[in-house]
Design a protein around this motif. Structure first.
Motif, PDB file in Angstrom:
ATOM      1  N   MET A 241     -24.867   1.405 -48.469  1.00 20.19           N
ATOM      2  CA  MET A 241     -25.093  -0.026 -48.152  1.00 20.19           C
ATOM      3  C   MET A 241     -25.320  -1.679 -49.096  1.00 20.19           C
ATOM      4  SD  MET A 241     -24.658  -1.737 -44.911  1.00 20.19           S
ATOM      5  CE  MET A 241     -24.367  -0.230 -43.947  1.00 20.19           C
ATOM      6  N   THR A 242     -25.610  -0.928 -49.594  1.00 20.01           N
ATOM      7  CA  THR A 242     -26.550  -1.796 -50.925  1.00 20.01           C
ATOM      8  C   THR A 242     -25.301  -2.970 -51.838  1.00 20.01           C
ATOM      9  OG1 THR A 242     -26.758   0.086 -52.949  1.00 20.01           O
ATOM     10  CG2 THR A 242     -28.897  -0.373 -51.377  1.00 20.01           C
ATOM     11  N   GLU A 243     -24.346  -2.268 -51.770  1.00 20.01           N
ATOM     12  CA  GLU A 243     -23.322  -3.065 -52.744  1.00 20.01           C
ATOM     13  C   GLU A 243     -22.955  -3.956 -51.868  1.00 20.01           C
ATOM     14  OE1 GLU A 243     -21.730   0.634 -49.879  1.00 20.01           O
ATOM     15  OE2 GLU A 243     -23.610   0.278 -51.536  1.00 20.01           O
ATOM     16  N   LEU A 244     -23.371  -4.015 -50.398  1.00 17.66           N
ATOM     17  CA  LEU A 244     -22.792  -5.304 -49.775  1.00 17.66           C
ATOM     18  C   LEU A 244     -23.812  -6.550 -49.596  1.00 17.66           C
ATOM     19  CD1 LEU A 244     -21.959  -6.697 -46.917  1.00 17.66           C
ATOM     20  CD2 LEU A 244     -24.028  -5.292 -46.085  1.00 17.66           C
ATOM     21  N   PHE A 245     -25.183  -6.421 -50.774  1.00 20.38           N
ATOM     22  CA  PHE A 245     -25.709  -7.504 -51.040  1.00 20.38           C
ATOM     23  C   PHE A 245     -25.933  -7.490 -52.212  1.00 20.38           C
ATOM     24  CE2 PHE A 245     -27.847  -6.152 -46.978  1.00 20.38           C
ATOM     25  CZ  PHE A 245     -27.004  -6.780 -46.099  1.00 20.38           C
ATOM     26  N   GLU A 246     -25.904  -9.254 -52.461  1.00 23.59           N
ATOM     27  CA  GLU A 246     -26.408 -10.084 -54.072  1.00 23.59           C
ATOM     28  C   GLU A 246     -27.632  -9.012 -54.645  1.00 23.59           C
ATOM     29  OE1 GLU A 246     -25.628 -13.988 -54.321  1.00 23.59           O
ATOM     30  OE2 GLU A 246     -23.488 -13.746 -53.755  1.00 23.59           O
ATOM     31  N   ASP A 247     -28.154  -9.351 -55.527  1.00 18.45           N
ATOM     32  CA  ASP A 247     -29.844  -8.672 -56.384  1.00 18.45           C
ATOM     33  C   ASP A 247     -29.870  -9.795 -56.098  1.00 18.45           C
ATOM     34  OD1 ASP A 247     -28.239  -6.494 -57.805  1.00 18.45           O
ATOM     35  OD2 ASP A 247     -28.056  -8.405 -59.400  1.00 18.45           O
ATOM     36  N   SER A 248     -30.191 -10.959 -54.749  1.00 14.55           N
ATOM     37  CA  SER A 248     -31.819 -11.754 -54.228  1.00 14.55           C
ATOM     38  C   SER A 248     -31.650 -10.847 -53.443  1.00 14.55           C
ATOM     39  CB  SER A 248     -30.364 -13.131 -54.292  1.00 14.55           C
ATOM     40  OG  SER A 248     -31.187 -13.914 -53.658  1.00 14.55           O
TER      41      SER A 248
END
Length: 164
Positions: A1-8
């Protein structure tokens, strides 16, 4: 699920636990979708990498899709349960969105359109669909679940939704 989001960490709320989820559900008067809760436990909202959702209808954004700028979590100023003026209940009143559920995405239009959990068919204890609400305030189903909605998102650099 973390790959869903940008680093921001923009749109990202505080670390979530089950007590926070139960309080948010009580405050909102609904049971939050299973997939959304799973996301919250990994990351409490954020700016998605893929931000466009294909549609079978024209939107104020494009002929075949709309864009989101963030997925809201719970708690903190961006939370769907926030009383800061950015929470779902406030947004529904402020922008005249239909009272079908919970606003959980922000769009680049800053309020002229939105994405909501739609409980109109399943009731407050059911698994909601996802609806896009444009300037005409008519909810249009775009996905049968949060998980389906997330799987449909495509990169905004792709101009044709069918290429996603």
């Amino acid at each position: 699920m973390t790959e869903l989001f940008e680093d921001s960490d923009y749109y990202t709320g505080p670390q979530v636990d089950w007590d926070m989820i139960r309080v948010a559900e009580k405050d909102l008067g609904v049971r939050l979708p299973r997939g959304y809760i799973e996301m919250l436990l990994v990351r409490n909202g954020g700016t998605p990498r893929r931000r466009c959702c294909p549609t079978t209808f024209p939107t104020s954004w494009a002929d075949d899709h709309f864009e989101i700028s963030g997925i809201r979590g719970i708690g903190g100023p961006w939370g769907i349960d926030s009383s800061s003026g950015l929470g779902s209940s406030y947004l529904i009143k402020e922008w005249g969105y239909p009272e079908i559920g919970v606003v959980f995405c922000d769009t680049p239009s800053a309020g002229h359109d939105t994405v909501m959990f739609d409980y109109s068919e399943c009731g407050p204890e059911g698994e909601p669909a996802v609806a896009y609400v444009d300037e005409d305030r008519v909810p249009r189903r775009v996905a049968s679940s949060f998980d389906e909605f997330i799987s449909m998102l495509f990169d905004d650099n792709v101009t044709d939704a069918s290429m996603a």
